[in-house]
Design a protein around this motif. Structure first.
Motif, PDB file in Angstrom:
ATOM      1  N   GLU A 174     -49.159 -52.424   4.390  1.00 15.45           N
ATOM      2  CA  GLU A 174     -49.227 -51.410   3.259  1.00 15.45           C
ATOM      3  C   GLU A 174     -47.720 -51.001   3.241  1.00 15.45           C
ATOM      4  OE1 GLU A 174     -51.626 -50.559   1.787  1.00 15.45           O
ATOM      5  OE2 GLU A 174     -53.092 -51.883   3.219  1.00 15.45           O
ATOM      6  N   ASP A 175     -47.682 -50.167   1.955  1.00 16.81           N
ATOM      7  CA  ASP A 175     -46.407 -49.464   1.689  1.00 16.81           C
ATOM      8  C   ASP A 175     -45.445 -48.876   2.857  1.00 16.81           C
ATOM      9  OD1 ASP A 175     -44.133 -49.123  -0.232  1.00 16.81           O
ATOM     10  OD2 ASP A 175     -45.145 -47.232  -0.659  1.00 16.81           O
ATOM     11  N   VAL A 218     -42.203 -53.495   3.432  1.00 14.69           N
ATOM     12  CA  VAL A 218     -43.216 -53.705   2.420  1.00 14.69           C
ATOM     13  C   VAL A 218     -42.975 -52.423   1.543  1.00 14.69           C
ATOM     14  CG1 VAL A 218     -45.556 -54.003   2.149  1.00 14.69           C
ATOM     15  CG2 VAL A 218     -44.634 -55.138   3.979  1.00 14.69           C
ATOM     16  N   GLY A 219     -42.985 -52.875   0.182  1.00 12.74           N
ATOM     17  CA  GLY A 219     -42.848 -52.012  -0.716  1.00 12.74           C
ATOM     18  C   GLY A 219     -41.502 -51.955  -1.386  1.00 12.74           C
ATOM     19  N   ASP A 220     -40.378 -52.422  -0.328  1.00 11.41           N
ATOM     20  CA  ASP A 220     -38.829 -52.601  -0.716  1.00 11.41           C
ATOM     21  C   ASP A 220     -38.655 -53.763  -1.056  1.00 11.41           C
ATOM     22  OD1 ASP A 220     -38.742 -49.710  -0.630  1.00 11.41           O
ATOM     23  OD2 ASP A 220     -37.811 -49.890   1.393  1.00 11.41           O
ATOM     24  N   ASP A 221     -38.812 -54.668   0.063  1.00 13.53           N
ATOM     25  CA  ASP A 221     -38.331 -56.300  -0.030  1.00 13.53           C
ATOM     26  C   ASP A 221     -39.556 -56.940  -0.535  1.00 13.53           C
ATOM     27  OD1 ASP A 221     -35.893 -55.627   1.296  1.00 13.53           O
ATOM     28  OD2 ASP A 221     -36.999 -55.394   3.141  1.00 13.53           O
ATOM     29  N   VAL A 222     -40.885 -56.637  -0.294  1.00 18.59           N
ATOM     30  CA  VAL A 222     -41.978 -57.267  -0.681  1.00 18.59           C
ATOM     31  C   VAL A 222     -43.130 -56.334  -1.327  1.00 18.59           C
ATOM     32  CG1 VAL A 222     -43.847 -58.388   0.399  1.00 18.59           C
ATOM     33  CG2 VAL A 222     -41.918 -58.807   1.533  1.00 18.59           C
ATOM     34  N   ASP A 223     -43.669 -56.740  -2.453  1.00 14.24           N
ATOM     35  CA  ASP A 223     -44.702 -55.817  -3.146  1.00 14.24           C
ATOM     36  C   ASP A 223     -45.749 -55.504  -2.096  1.00 14.24           C
ATOM     37  OD1 ASP A 223     -43.383 -56.162  -5.292  1.00 14.24           O
ATOM     38  OD2 ASP A 223     -44.584 -57.866  -6.210  1.00 14.24           O
ATOM     39  N   ALA A 224     -45.893 -54.062  -2.182  1.00 12.90           N
ATOM     40  CA  ALA A 224     -47.243 -53.788  -1.638  1.00 12.90           C
ATOM     41  C   ALA A 224     -48.438 -53.477  -2.485  1.00 12.90           C
ATOM     42  CB  ALA A 224     -46.855 -52.364  -1.292  1.00 12.90           C
ATOM     43  N   PHE A 226     -49.310 -56.237   1.068  1.00 17.85           N
ATOM     44  CA  PHE A 226     -49.250 -57.485   1.044  1.00 17.85           C
ATOM     45  C   PHE A 226     -50.032 -58.085   2.171  1.00 17.85           C
ATOM     46  CE2 PHE A 226     -47.228 -60.913   3.809  1.00 17.85           C
ATOM     47  CZ  PHE A 226     -47.087 -61.881   2.899  1.00 17.85           C
ATOM     48  N   VAL A 275     -40.262 -65.113  -0.806  1.00 14.06           N
ATOM     49  CA  VAL A 275     -41.535 -64.571  -0.895  1.00 14.06           C
ATOM     50  C   VAL A 275     -42.306 -65.482  -1.461  1.00 14.06           C
ATOM     51  CG1 VAL A 275     -42.539 -62.461  -1.679  1.00 14.06           C
ATOM     52  CG2 VAL A 275     -40.482 -62.203  -0.892  1.00 14.06           C
ATOM     53  N   SER A 291     -46.807 -66.195  -2.524  1.00 15.78           N
ATOM     54  CA  SER A 291     -48.101 -65.159  -2.499  1.00 15.78           C
ATOM     55  C   SER A 291     -48.499 -64.759  -1.285  1.00 15.78           C
ATOM     56  CB  SER A 291     -48.968 -66.062  -3.565  1.00 15.78           C
ATOM     57  OG  SER A 291     -49.510 -67.037  -2.709  1.00 15.78           O
TER      58      SER A 291
END
Length: 161
Positions: free
Chosen positions: A58-59, A86-92, A94, A110, A112
């Motif tokens: 999660e974020d 997650v949320g900064d480097d990878v979309d949340a 994930f 990154v 999918s």
């Protein structure tokens, strides 16, 4: 995230270290991965230079590798230098696998359902993934969440004679 007191033989309570052991669950070879189930995630130390964390993130969730290395015979280590938030480097959110591998230079790729974190080869004599930090509380304290059960063996193999 919640943390159960009884997470099995390879878990840590809070941010305490797991015991180093040359034989984990009877395994004597670095070819056999060591797996830890915790907080709905699967953490696997595949070898001295590769580890993975699989699950839902999660974020604000983190996944960082902590490395130990020898450079010209002198020991050094890293804390929270190679990884993702997650949320900064990878979309949340994930869902998938975060792969940590020792490589030529730092970087994050990154895909999918997979994130590959290249951990720098910090030492001229070698580098190993000594632990992973996957809990926000441990991240805030700069502490490992999961010690590599064979970290001592890995470091001994690259250390000075």
């Amino acid at each position: 995230m919640s943390h159960d007191a009884d997470d099995g033989p390879h878990s840590t309570e809070g941010s305490s270290s797991e015991p180093d052991s040359p034989a984990v669950d009877g395994r004597k070879s670095d070819d056999e991965p060591a797996t830890i189930e915790r907080d709905g995630r699967t953490i696997t130390f595949h070898s001295c230079s590769r580890a993975t964390v699989t699950g839902k993130f999660e974020d604000g969730d983190v996944a960082y590798a902590n490395a130990g290395f020898y450079d010209d015979g002198l020991y050094g280590d890293t804390i929270l230098e190679d990884g993702v938030t997650v949320g900064d480097d990878v979309d949340a959110p994930f869902s998938g696998t975060v792969v940590f591998e020792i490589g030529e230079g730092p970087g994050v790729t990154v895909e999918s359902d997979r994130v590959v974190v290249t951990v720098s080869d910090y030492g001229s004599d070698g580098t190993v993934i000594a632990s992973l930090t996957t809990r926000r509380e441990d991240y805030r304290m700069g502490a490992p969440t999961h010690e590599h059960p064979r970290a001592s063996e890995c470091l001994e193999a690259i250390g000075p004679d």
